[in-house]
Design a protein around this motif. Structure first.
Motif, PDB file in Angstrom:
ATOM      1  N   ALA A  67       0.831  -1.211   0.000  1.00  0.00           N
ATOM      2  CA  ALA A  67       0.000   0.000   0.000  1.00  0.00           C
ATOM      3  C   ALA A  67       0.859   1.252   0.000  1.00  0.00           C
ATOM      4  N   SER A  68       1.984   1.215   0.738  1.00  0.00           N
ATOM      5  CA  SER A  68       2.867   2.386   0.799  1.00  0.00           C
ATOM      6  C   SER A  68       3.524   2.682  -0.539  1.00  0.00           C
ATOM      7  N   LEU A  69       3.568   1.671  -1.425  1.00  0.00           N
ATOM      8  CA  LEU A  69       4.185   1.826  -2.749  1.00  0.00           C
ATOM      9  C   LEU A  69       3.142   2.039  -3.848  1.00  0.00           C
ATOM     10  N   ASN A  70       1.889   2.285  -3.452  1.00  0.00           N
ATOM     11  CA  ASN A  70       0.793   2.482  -4.408  1.00  0.00           C
ATOM     12  C   ASN A  70       0.530   1.253  -5.275  1.00  0.00           C
ATOM     13  N   VAL A  71       0.794   0.087  -4.716  1.00  0.00           N
ATOM     14  CA  VAL A  71       0.519  -1.164  -5.427  1.00  0.00           C
ATOM     15  C   VAL A  71      -0.970  -1.459  -5.339  1.00  0.00           C
ATOM     16  N   GLY A  72      -1.606  -1.704  -6.476  1.00  0.00           N
ATOM     17  CA  GLY A  72      -3.042  -1.923  -6.498  1.00  0.00           C
ATOM     18  C   GLY A  72      -3.459  -3.344  -6.192  1.00  0.00           C
ATOM     19  N   THR A  73      -2.599  -4.318  -6.538  1.00  0.00           N
ATOM     20  CA  THR A  73      -2.937  -5.731  -6.337  1.00  0.00           C
ATOM     21  C   THR A  73      -1.851  -6.426  -5.532  1.00  0.00           C
ATOM     22  N   TYR A  74      -2.248  -7.024  -4.432  1.00  0.00           N
ATOM     23  CA  TYR A  74      -1.336  -7.733  -3.533  1.00  0.00           C
ATOM     24  C   TYR A  74      -1.597  -9.217  -3.683  1.00  0.00           C
ATOM     25  N   CYS A  75      -0.558  -9.979  -4.044  1.00  0.00           N
ATOM     26  CA  CYS A  75      -0.708 -11.383  -4.399  1.00  0.00           C
ATOM     27  C   CYS A  75      -0.127 -12.277  -3.310  1.00  0.00           C
ATOM     28  N   ILE A  76      -0.977 -13.048  -2.652  1.00  0.00           N
ATOM     29  CA  ILE A  76      -0.572 -13.965  -1.594  1.00  0.00           C
ATOM     30  C   ILE A  76      -0.363 -15.337  -2.225  1.00  0.00           C
ATOM     31  N   VAL A  77       0.906 -15.754  -2.298  1.00  0.00           N
ATOM     32  CA  VAL A  77       1.272 -16.966  -3.033  1.00  0.00           C
ATOM     33  C   VAL A  77       1.858 -17.993  -2.070  1.00  0.00           C
ATOM     34  N   ALA A  78       1.503 -19.255  -2.279  1.00  0.00           N
ATOM     35  CA  ALA A  78       2.067 -20.344  -1.468  1.00  0.00           C
ATOM     36  C   ALA A  78       2.351 -21.536  -2.371  1.00  0.00           C
ATOM     37  N   SER A  79       3.501 -22.157  -2.170  1.00  0.00           N
ATOM     38  CA  SER A  79       3.853 -23.331  -2.957  1.00  0.00           C
ATOM     39  C   SER A  79       3.034 -24.533  -2.506  1.00  0.00           C
ATOM     40  N   GLY A  80       3.032 -25.561  -3.350  1.00  0.00           N
ATOM     41  CA  GLY A  80       2.330 -26.797  -2.999  1.00  0.00           C
ATOM     42  C   GLY A  80       1.272 -27.157  -4.014  1.00  0.00           C
ATOM     43  N   ARG A  81       0.806 -28.394  -3.959  1.00  0.00           N
ATOM     44  CA  ARG A  81      -0.246 -28.842  -4.880  1.00  0.00           C
ATOM     45  C   ARG A  81      -1.537 -28.084  -4.604  1.00  0.00           C
ATOM     46  N   GLY A  82      -1.830 -27.875  -3.333  1.00  0.00           N
ATOM     47  CA  GLY A  82      -3.026 -27.152  -2.928  1.00  0.00           C
ATOM     48  C   GLY A  82      -2.961 -26.914  -1.434  1.00  0.00           C
ATOM     49  N   PRO A  83      -3.756 -25.980  -0.924  1.00  0.00           N
ATOM     50  CA  PRO A  83      -3.656 -25.622   0.488  1.00  0.00           C
ATOM     51  C   PRO A  83      -4.379 -26.609   1.401  1.00  0.00           C
ATOM     52  N   VAL A  84      -3.782 -26.834   2.586  1.00  0.00           N
ATOM     53  CA  VAL A  84      -4.506 -27.543   3.639  1.00  0.00           C
ATOM     54  C   VAL A  84      -5.347 -26.508   4.375  1.00  0.00           C
ATOM     55  N   ASN A  85      -6.305 -26.968   5.146  1.00  0.00           N
ATOM     56  CA  ASN A  85      -7.246 -26.039   5.772  1.00  0.00           C
ATOM     57  C   ASN A  85      -6.569 -25.068   6.737  1.00  0.00           C
ATOM     58  N   ARG A  86      -5.490 -25.504   7.411  1.00  0.00           N
ATOM     59  CA  ARG A  86      -4.770 -24.589   8.307  1.00  0.00           C
ATOM     60  C   ARG A  86      -4.206 -23.414   7.520  1.00  0.00           C
ATOM     61  N   GLU A  87      -3.722 -23.674   6.312  1.00  0.00           N
ATOM     62  CA  GLU A  87      -3.190 -22.595   5.475  1.00  0.00           C
ATOM     63  C   GLU A  87      -4.306 -21.679   4.991  1.00  0.00           C
ATOM     64  N   ILE A  88      -5.439 -22.259   4.658  1.00  0.00           N
ATOM     65  CA  ILE A  88      -6.600 -21.441   4.283  1.00  0.00           C
ATOM     66  C   ILE A  88      -7.005 -20.540   5.451  1.00  0.00           C
ATOM     67  N   ASP A  89      -6.974 -21.086   6.668  1.00  0.00           N
ATOM     68  CA  ASP A  89      -7.318 -20.287   7.852  1.00  0.00           C
ATOM     69  C   ASP A  89      -6.423 -19.056   7.957  1.00  0.00           C
ATOM     70  N   ILE A  90      -5.134 -19.243   7.755  1.00  0.00           N
ATOM     71  CA  ILE A  90      -4.187 -18.134   7.856  1.00  0.00           C
ATOM     72  C   ILE A  90      -4.481 -17.084   6.782  1.00  0.00           C
ATOM     73  N   VAL A  91      -4.720 -17.540   5.563  1.00  0.00           N
ATOM     74  CA  VAL A  91      -4.996 -16.604   4.467  1.00  0.00           C
ATOM     75  C   VAL A  91      -6.311 -15.863   4.722  1.00  0.00           C
ATOM     76  N   VAL A  92      -7.337 -16.590   5.140  1.00  0.00           N
ATOM     77  CA  VAL A  92      -8.643 -15.973   5.398  1.00  0.00           C
ATOM     78  C   VAL A  92      -8.530 -14.883   6.467  1.00  0.00           C
ATOM     79  N   ASP A  93      -7.877 -15.201   7.573  1.00  0.00           N
ATOM     80  CA  ASP A  93      -7.737 -14.218   8.648  1.00  0.00           C
ATOM     81  C   ASP A  93      -6.897 -13.023   8.200  1.00  0.00           C
ATOM     82  N   SER A  94      -5.864 -13.281   7.414  1.00  0.00           N
ATOM     83  CA  SER A  94      -5.006 -12.206   6.916  1.00  0.00           C
ATOM     84  C   SER A  94      -5.777 -11.277   5.986  1.00  0.00           C
ATOM     85  N   VAL A  95      -6.538 -11.864   5.072  1.00  0.00           N
ATOM     86  CA  VAL A  95      -7.272 -11.070   4.086  1.00  0.00           C
ATOM     87  C   VAL A  95      -8.321 -10.202   4.765  1.00  0.00           C
ATOM     88  N   LYS A  96      -8.992 -10.745   5.758  1.00  0.00           N
ATOM     89  CA  LYS A  96      -9.999  -9.955   6.463  1.00  0.00           C
ATOM     90  C   LYS A  96      -9.383  -8.695   7.061  1.00  0.00           C
TER      91      LYS A  96
END
Length: 340
Positions: free
Chosen positions: A107-136
């Motif tokens: 935000a301080s750099l006037n970036v319009g889109t912030y991309c939250i990226v994680a390696s792996g085949r797909g997220p486990v629910n604990r990782e989804i929890d972290i992303v959900v809480d962060s995004v909120k």
């Protein structure tokens, strides 16, 4: 007659595209094989399409690599793959405060889109929890920021949770053509990738899907990639150019030159005229001194580093935009989607 010998009226073709025309395969191949001396006329015509939808504005995106390495997939281009011998940093999912701090910096750099990226085949629910809480929390602090998640293959309930948390966009690249996919990875299918993009759309999340060019594909494969993304109706299309990392199966692959990369970007704009075309990973290595010209077909870039490779210094990107006379696009995602 070779397609490169076809006499192309690029400006007339651009006008047809603006009126709803779809390129033939012959015309698409002629763009990729256009003589280098025709590059400036091609870029000028392509810019007429880009200008129609985006004027002289450029969208800024920033990645945070929230989980590095530790991936069970066998993608031949990726330094985070289980088969990669590249000496990269490996770590499990970041904590919520680290992800939010990254958004604050964006935000301080006037970036319009912030991309939250994680390696792996797909997220486990604990990782989804972290992303959900962060995004909120990010949405509470930066309501106009577009938040994109890129977490691999999704399940329907995970997509629904991301949407409810405020995720605006989901990235899952097709990477290459359906025909070439098995030459790049066999641990998941091309259809697996398409299904995840469709799943994001069904959940009401804006789809982002792109490609990596330079992985020993044919020009027909490149055309097929652009057409597949048109069929998927991807709102944002990152076009990466292979930066072959030592220790990966594609190590030592150097098929690209700056002029061809520009022609690829032009093709993607002609086939996906109204979409965000983002010149992405590998632009610094493959476009070199011609990087500024990439923003005549493209209207979006990443600011800062990529997942495991360095990007151009942010001040150089900003100077590039200023020298071109382009402006940073700060418009929220919804206005962009209305334009499409």
């Amino acid at each position: 007659m070779e397609s490169g010998e076809i006499k192309m009226n690029y400006e007339a073709l651009a006008q047809q595209v603006l009126e709803g025309y779809q390129l033939t395969d012959t015309e698409a191949l002629a763009i990729l094989e256009s003589p280098d001396e025709n590059l400036l006329p091609l870029l000028h015509a392509t810019f007429q399409i880009r200008k129609h939808y985006y004027g002289n504005k450029v969208k800024l995106n920033m990645i945070i690599n929230t989980k590095s390495g530790l991936c069970p997939e066998n993608c031949g281009y990726c330094s985070q793959s289980i088969i990669s011998k590249a000496p990269i940093e490996k770590y499990a999912m970041m904590k919520q405060d680290e992800i939010i701090a990254g958004a604050d910096r964006a935000a301080s750099l006037n970036v319009g889109t912030y991309c939250i990226v994680a390696s792996g085949r797909g997220p486990v629910n604990r990782e989804i929890d972290i992303v959900v809480d962060s995004v909120k929390e990010i949405k509470e602090k930066h309501s106009d920021m577009t938040v994109c998640a890129c977490l691999g293959i999704l399940k329907p309930e995970q997509a629904k949770r991301l949407k409810e948390a405020g995720v605006d966009r989901y990235n899952h690249n097709i990477n290459t053509s359906a025909n070439h996919h098995e030459n790049i990875t066999t641990s998941h299918t091309y259809d697996d990738r398409v299904r995840t993009v469709e799943l994001a759309k069904e959940a009401g999340i804006s789809p982002c899907s792109g490609v990596i060019v330079g992985m020993r594909e044919t020009k027909q494969d490149v055309i097929a990639m652009a057409r597949s993304l048109h069929a998927l109706d991807a709102d944002s299309i990152p076009v990466n150019f292979l930066n072959a990392v030592d220790g990966t199966p594609l190590e030592g692959t150097h098929e690209l030159n700056p002029r061809y990369c520009l022609k690829v970007l032009c093709l993607f704009r002609f086939i996906n005229p109204s979409k965000e075309i983002r010149v992405s990973g590998g632009r610094e290595v493959n476009l070199g001194t011609l990087q500024p010209l990439s923003l005549y077909p493209a209207n979006s870039i990443f600011l800062g580093d990529y997942l495991t490779t360095e990007g151009q210094a942010g001040e150089k990107d900003r100077q590039m935009l200023e020298d071109l006379g382009f402006e940073i696009d700060l418009e929220p995602l919804q206005r962009e989607l209305q334009a499409n």
